[in-house]
Write an enzyme that holds these catalytic residues in place. Structure first.
Site, PDB file in Angstrom:
ATOM      1  N   ASP A 170      -2.516  -1.454  -0.434  1.00  9.28           N
ATOM      2  CA  ASP A 170      -3.540   0.125  -0.639  1.00  9.28           C
ATOM      3  C   ASP A 170      -2.635   1.047  -1.630  1.00  9.28           C
ATOM      4  O   ASP A 170      -1.138   0.566  -2.333  1.00  9.28           O
ATOM      5  CB  ASP A 170      -3.554   0.609   0.785  1.00  9.28           C
ATOM      6  CG  ASP A 170      -4.478  -0.178   2.028  1.00  9.28           C
ATOM      7  OD1 ASP A 170      -5.312  -0.691   1.340  1.00  9.28           O
ATOM      8  OD2 ASP A 170      -4.273   0.272   2.685  1.00  9.28           O
ATOM      9  N   ALA A 171      -3.022   2.157  -1.916  1.00 10.44           N
ATOM     10  CA  ALA A 171      -2.244   3.284  -2.669  1.00 10.44           C
ATOM     11  C   ALA A 171      -1.236   3.505  -1.953  1.00 10.44           C
ATOM     12  O   ALA A 171      -0.804   3.566  -1.090  1.00 10.44           O
ATOM     13  CB  ALA A 171      -3.391   4.637  -2.877  1.00 10.44           C
TER      14      ALA A 171
END
Length: 597
Positions: A216-217
């Site tokens: 994920d980011a």
């Protein structure tokens, strides 16, 4: 060849002219078409002529191959030969006019020699030099124009790249349009270094780019694998590995690459993955007395005999009405977790082992979906360690695969431990009832590395069985242990130090736990002392919740403004009920299709 057959006057006039076509197989790979005309010496009367139907092959005339094949005409009858030749010419003329129709014998026409139709003009190979020249109107753009000469072509090899990265400032691992991602930065470096040719520089799909685990980011990785077809040797690049690292920023390092089979896919061939989550131990301090979460749990437990969260020593003897948030955070960082609470953590985390339905530990999934079932192989909680003034605890998860936002497992672990909920609540969360579990901040999550046990065993026992390592067909194993020392140094410099620095400056974890304690609705009532999920906290479709818990998106970030420098009092992380919101299913629908870690 013209065949003359005797017919009596009683024969049907329809038989006065018959065209017979057949294919004679001369060789397995070649065939030749023969056409014969059978004529009657008795001509048909005009009234007996049968007019052809619309789809009849008679309207097309004789097959053109009857006149074009050598030796097929009858030299004994010049008039008949001329008639056959005229029919053939007429058929050829119709063939030219009606290019999309079938030929006289009903055979599908060949496209050889026809003009290219203008359909599907967009289905050309993307990114070629010819296309670029045509688009720009430069040399070689028009008909008869010359195309710019291509550079030298080098052989490509399917390779697995072993890398580490700090995810701060990136929108996750996978390439996205108009966003800085790990794969995007890596691919640009490969192009600049010459590992990817200019013809393939516009589209990573051309080189079969794939990854073992999508992060994920903001999430970091001590080890991850990316595969693609790359140029491994060029006369103008003496060391391709060093050349690629020159083009990469310091927070992304490529440790090496190994030759793999052409069918290699790192996501499907990855047996399991290891993740580590770090968090300050002060998250295990029970909720602040008088907080909304404390009042909700106390109200639900009015008929319970015990409530250990009401008189915890950390909150005793302190004037909470006058103590500032910064002073409270300073005391939290000096607090040390007792050993019995660490033992309770280890007792709860054992409930995650094995195969379970983790539908409550992700988003956008229905209870009965098969993809919710994941297998946890091992989970280890290390002894607490002090860095600076803060005590940290690390939890290592070794699972077959992980779903989107599965760091909710950590939230369930921490929240149940700090509220005194029994470990049986974890088993309840695997049931058919849906509840809301908050996400822990992204800052503490680290992908250790993917594991390829099955692949390594296959190449060792089958492919490399009788091969020397110097042989062209030899395939090395995918092993991060070779770079263990370099990875340890990278983690300390670019991940651990950065993680602790952000926590010291911004107090991310403290802001997160205060946002949880501020919630006074029913969504978190499953954190009670009975170990059951009350009906009030069940999230059901079509049911309106009076006060739903809000997920603040700022806790998904791992990079923050460099000009904000006043500890936990920074405006960036202050409590704000209007900011953020629950992640909707529509926002993550595309991400859920690639639930791979």
């Amino acid at each position: 060849m013209i065949l003359r057959l005797p017919f009596s006057n009683r024969c049907s006039p329809v038989l006065s002219r018959i065209h017979i076509s057949f294919i004679s197989e001369l060789r397995p790979s070649k065939s030749r078409r023969f056409s014969y005309s059978v004529l009657s010496k008795y001509p048909m009367a005009e009234d007996d002529v049968q007019r052809p139907t619309k789809r009849s092959k008679i309207e097309h005339g004789p097959s053109p191959t009857a006149a074009t094949d050598n030796g097929m005409q009858n030299d004994d009858d010049p008039a008949m030969a001329r008639e056959s030749e005229a029919s053939s010419a007429q058929a050829l003329s119709k063939k030219a006019e009606k290019g999309k129709r079938r030929d006289a014998s009903g055979w599908a026409k060949s496209r050889r020699g026809k003009e290219t139709d203008k359909k599907n003009v967009g289905r050309k190979r993307r990114g070629t030099r010819i296309d670029e020249a045509s688009a720009e109107g430069g040399e070689g753009a028009g008909e008869g124009g010359s195309v710019a000469p291509k550079g030298p072509r080098y052989p490509k090899r399917q390779c697995a790249l072993l890398l580490s990265f700090c995810g701060t400032g990136c929108s996750g691992m996978q390439i996205q349009p108009n966003a800085r991602t790990i794969e995007g930065v890596l691919f640009d470096a490969l192009v600049k270094a010459g590992a990817v040719s200019e013809d393939n520089a516009d589209d990573p799909v051309k080189v079969n780019l794939a990854r073992a685990a999508r992060t994920d980011a903001g999430v970091h990785a001590a080890g991850n694998v990316v595969s693609l077809k790359m140029i491994t040797a060029r006369p103008d690049v003496p060391d391709m590995l060093a050349r690629v690292n020159e083009e990469l920023p310091a927070e992304i390092r490529l440790w090496g690459y190994v030759r793999v089979q052409n069918s290699f896919n790192p996501r499907t061939l990855c047996d399991s993955r290891k993740y580590t989550y770090f968090f300050p131990s002060y998250l295990l301090i029970p909720p602040r007395p008088g907080s909304n979460l404390m009042r909700s749990l106390q109200k639900y437990a009015e008929d319970s005999d015990t409530d250990p969260t009401s008189t915890h020593p950390f909150w005793a003897g302190v004037d909470l009405a006058t103590e500032s948030l910064q002073d409270t955070l300073t005391r939290k960082r000096l607090w040390r977790v007792p050993s019995e609470q660490v033992d309770k953590l280890r007792s709860i985390v054992n409930k995650f082992l094995g195969t379970h339905n983790f539908h409550n530990f992700t988003i956008g999934k229905e209870v009965n979906e098969r993809s919710n079932f994941r297998h946890m192989k091992a989970i280890e909680i290390a002894d607490p360690a002090v860095y600076g003034e803060t005590e940290w605890i690390s939890v290592l998860f070794h699972g077959q695969s992980f779903m989107l936002h599965q760091r909710k497992m950590m939230a369930a672990l921490v929240l149940s431990c700090r509220t005194g909920a029994p470990d049986s609540i974890i088993n309840e969360l695997y049931g058919n009832q849906s509840v809301l579990i908050p996400k822990m901040p992204s800052l503490g999550l680290l992908l250790e590395y993917p594991i390829f046990e099955t692949y390594n065993s296959k190449v060792a026992n089958e492919i490399n069985k009788n091969l020397d390592p110097s042989h062209e067909g030899y395939r090395p194993p995918i092993d991060f242990e070779i770079y263990k020392e370099e990875i340890a140094t990278f983690k300390q410099t670019h991940i651990y130090d950065n993680m602790r620095k952000i926590e010291d400056e911004f107090g991310i974890f403290d802001a997160w736990i205060r946002s949880v304690d501020k919630y006074g609705g029913d969504d978190l009532l499953y954190l009670n002392h009975r170990g059951v999920i009350p009906p009030e906290s069940v999230v059901a479709k079509g049911r309106r919740r009076e006060n739903p818990f809000k997920e603040h998106k700022r806790f998904d970030a791992t990079a923050f403004p460099s000009d904000a420098k006043d500890g936990a009092a920074k405006a960036f992380i202050k409590e704000d009920e209007d900011s953020g919101g629950e992640d909707g299913v529509d926002e993550v629908e595309q991400q859920l299709s690639d639930a791979e870690g």
